[in-house]
Design a protein around this motif. Structure first.
Motif, mmCIF file in Angstrom:
data_model
loop_
_atom_site.group_PDB
_atom_site.id
_atom_site.type_symbol
_atom_site.label_atom_id
_atom_site.label_comp_id
_atom_site.label_asym_id
_atom_site.label_seq_id
_atom_site.Cartn_x
_atom_site.Cartn_y
_atom_site.Cartn_z
ATOM 1 N N GLY A 226 -0.953 -2.897 -10.358
ATOM 2 C CA GLY A 226 -0.131 -2.578 -9.435
ATOM 3 C C GLY A 226 0.992 -1.712 -9.799
ATOM 4 O O GLY A 226 1.825 -1.468 -9.113
ATOM 5 N N HIS B 40 -4.806 8.319 -11.721
ATOM 6 C CA HIS B 40 -4.547 6.872 -11.590
ATOM 7 C C HIS B 40 -5.561 6.447 -10.470
ATOM 8 O O HIS B 40 -5.915 5.192 -11.026
ATOM 9 C CB HIS B 40 -3.105 6.837 -10.743
ATOM 10 N N GLY C 106 -8.616 3.660 -11.281
ATOM 11 C CA GLY C 106 -9.069 2.475 -10.649
ATOM 12 C C GLY C 106 -10.415 2.266 -10.359
ATOM 13 O O GLY C 106 -10.891 1.143 -9.667
ATOM 14 N N ASP D 227 -2.550 -1.210 -4.648
ATOM 15 C CA ASP D 227 -3.198 -0.319 -5.738
ATOM 16 C C ASP D 227 -4.809 -0.665 -5.635
ATOM 17 O O ASP D 227 -5.002 -1.269 -4.754
ATOM 18 C CB ASP D 227 -2.671 -0.945 -6.938
ATOM 19 N N THR E 271 -2.366 5.274 -3.087
ATOM 20 C CA THR E 271 -1.077 5.959 -3.972
ATOM 21 C C THR E 271 0.181 6.024 -3.074
ATOM 22 O O THR E 271 0.247 6.723 -2.217
ATOM 23 C CB THR E 271 -1.343 7.629 -4.071
ATOM 24 N N GLY F 265 0.771 1.436 -9.510
ATOM 25 C CA GLY F 265 0.494 2.738 -8.624
ATOM 26 C C GLY F 265 1.800 3.421 -8.168
ATOM 27 O O GLY F 265 2.047 4.580 -7.781
#
Length: 630
Positions: free
Chosen positions: A418, A375, A379, A107, A235, A420
């Motif tokens: 985590g 996502h 991050g 991730d 990803t 992802g």
């Protein structure tokens, strides 16, 4: 489905509305056959690639030097267990003479860059050059700074190539790569230019692999026949796909978050000025910085003015891909050095930008973004020890599509560190599976569902790697025996079904033994009905080996389906089992059943019935050994 064939059932992940087929019709078989034909083509290509790689002689790097240890000890953070495992796997691959091809899935912010830094250093120790390929110009700068700082005090020369460097600088870098004075070069697609020559290339690192297109990957293939390759991706490709391509490329997963890392608090809601003001002010009060994502260059200046109006004390900067490189570079540097409090920007900051002091993210019109994009953006914050906040906002006056709604719901649900992997799985479900292995795949995956499709690829790859392995036959066994997993042994429905499924997919005695030990360890000594279930599984393996697809003993005769019996075997079976009959046209054998309950006879128990059936199969197996004597 009978419980002993649960391995036939898989979860459907694919299009929004799958096409349903009638039971007993041929449509489903045709859909599967089409997908299977296609899968075999893919498997063939994969295996060709794999065997070519196994045959290629790469460079076997030397074991770690004292310098390597010195570099690793200088890492300012505590490595996570996953990181250490991944680093060991990468080094082990590099030390083998077969070229490495490993994918590191982790991730955002889980320490993939450090793995790349150590691998690159190992390559330089053997005087081999390293290429680090990244998708954006900003990431080139970020990596250049990180690599240079980590290699301080070591004789390693790092160069960079992107549109931020002048033509003269790029020429110098190219000359340095050709004469070997540059050890590591970090750059964007510019590095794929065929004019670039390397003195001795040993390792290629591809960061954010999913961002490179098909053409880029073709170009890379040409370069990398015998070069070690390390790909990093945030990803993650779903786990099942990893199984399908097992052995074609190795994969390491980073699942543990670094110490002191907190999950990002995520809010999804309608856009309100008051909320923007409060969010920015709260971040400024604790000395932090804010990313404000607005993905339209046409009116980004207007949005920036609006932010300034809402929070006059904030220093606002603007960044987007259409700015001149000098200007863009200056803004990012200002943000990096904390001279800008709020960076109003497009998704140019989506990957890899690491600003630990920026801990609030505001995404305007979040309903227009893809799931993995949301996502990735999230991050960008929460990379330090501070609690981070992410606001995904939509325009309440505009209608939202169902898919956009589902995407936002998913991002709100998966906030754990985590997550992802879960996001990628959900993304697959929402988008359908169009571009999984190239554009022409989608129809076949949507026909059979992702899970089954991947299982087919996996089987096909195995078949090409071991041609003598036959495709496993599905065997239906219907005998009057008590075989089940009692509810009082495993009370959870989900776990009980999982045990049935594992049992159904066991291929040989080793698999069965392993499962038996695992279940005994988890739930205690198995009851009698469960022992029977294992005996049925052994019987199924025995039948499969003989190519028998059906054993049915629910009437006064046992019917054994699809068995080719030469005359000698028919005579032998007729002698042993009085009254048995063989029908050559349908290839079925009917044998009188001793357990059909003749008057006054003691009824047979489940295990006795199975033992009798196993003996029958043993006698039928005689044709394989005896056919030559016959």
């Amino acid at each position: 489905m009978p419980a002993d064939q649960l391995d036939q059932v898989s979860k459907y992940i694919g299009s929004e509305a799958p096409k349903l087929n009638k039971l007993g019709g041929s449509d489903w078989a045709q859909t599967k056959a089409k997908a299977k034909k296609h899968v075999h083509e893919i498997a063939q290509d994969l295996v060709k690639l794999y065997s070519a790689r196994q045959r290629t002689r790469g460079f076997a790097f030397s074991p770690d030097t004292p310098w390597q240890k010195e570099l690793e000890d200088a890492f300012p953070y505590q490595e996570t267990p996953d990181q250490l495992t991944a680093i060991d796997e990468v080094k082990r691959d590099m030390e083998r003479p077969v070229p490495m091809d490993r994918l590191i899935c982790g991730d955002v912010g889980f320490g993939k860059t450090e793995i790349a830094i150590r691998a690159a250093f190992k390559s330089v120790q053997d005087a081999k050059q390293v290429v680090v390929l990244v998708p954006t110009t900003l990431l080139v700068q970020q990596h250049y700074q990180t690599f240079t700082e980590r290699y301080e005090g070591f004789p390693v020369t790092v160069g960079q190539m992107s549109r931020f460097q002048s033509a003269k600088e790029n020429q110098e870098t190219m000359a340095g790569l050709a004469d070997g004075t540059i050890d590591i070069v970090i750059g964007t697609h510019k590095l794929l230019n065929p004019k670039i020559k390397f003195k001795d290339l040993g390792l290629m690192i591809i960061d954010e692999e999913q961002r490179f297109g098909v053409e880029d990957k073709e170009t890379l293939k040409a370069i990398r026949t015998n070069v070690d390759v390390l790909s990093l991706s945030a990803t993650p490709i779903p786990r099942t796909l990893e199984m399908a391509v097992t052995g074609i490329r190795e994969m390491s997963t980073l699942a543990t978050p670094p110490e002191d890392r907190l999950p990002v608090l995520t809010y999804v809601g309608a856009y309100e000025d008051a909320q923007i003001t409060a969010a920015i002010r709260r971040e400024l009060l604790r000395g932090g910085q804010v990313f404000f994502i607005h993905n339209r260059v046409e009116d980004i200046a207007k949005v920036s003015a609006k932010v300034h109006e809402l929070v006059p004390e904030a220093r606002v900067g603007v960044a987007h891909g259409k700015m001149g490189e000098k200007q863009l570079d200056a803004v990012i540097q200002d943000f990096w050095h904390r001279d800008v409090d709020v960076l109003v920007c497009t998704t140019i900051v989506e990957t890899g930008l690491d600003i630990p002091n920026a801990n609030t993210l505001i995404v305007d019109r979040a309903d227009r973004f893809g799931l993995s994009q949301l996502h990735q953006l999230r991050g960008r914050v929460g990379r330090g020890r501070e609690r981070a906040y992410a606001y995904f906002l939509y325009d309440p006056s505009k209608p939202m599509t169902q898919t956009a709604h589902d995407r936002l719901a998913t991002i709100a649900q998966h906030t754990a560190l985590g997550s992802g992997y879960d996001v990628a799985m959900k993304d697959l479900e929402l988008r359908g599976t169009g571009n999984l292995l190239g554009s022409e795949q989608s129809g076949h995956i949507e026909g059979v569902g992702f899970d089954l499709y991947v299982r087919m690829v996996s089987q096909a790859v195995e078949e090409y790697k071991e041609p003598e392995r036959k495709e496993s036959l599905s065997v239906a066994i219907d005998l009057p025996v008590e075989a089940s997993i009692p509810v009082d042994y495993i009370d959870s429905d989900k776990l009980r079904l999982e045990a049935y499924r594992k049992l159904a997919s066991a291929q040989d005695e080793g698999d069965l033994q392993e499962l038996y030990e695992e279940l005994s360890d988890r739930y205690g000594t198995p009851p009698a009905e469960f022992e029977t279930l294992f005996a049925v599984a052994r019987l199924r393996a025995q039948a499969r080996a003989l190519g028998i697809s059906e054993i049915n003993g629910q009437s006064s005769r046992v019917r054994v389906g699809k068995i080719d019996m030469p005359e000698s075997l028919q005579i032998r079976i007729g002698r042993i089992y009085k009254g048995s009959r063989y029908h050559p046209v349908t290839q079925t054998l009917l044998v009188p059943a001793p357990f059909a309950g003749s008057m006054g006879a003691k009824p047979m128990g489940s295990m006795e019935i199975l033992a009798w059936t196993a003996q029958l199969l043993d006698d039928l197996a005689w044709k394989h050994e005896g056919s030559s004597q016959a």
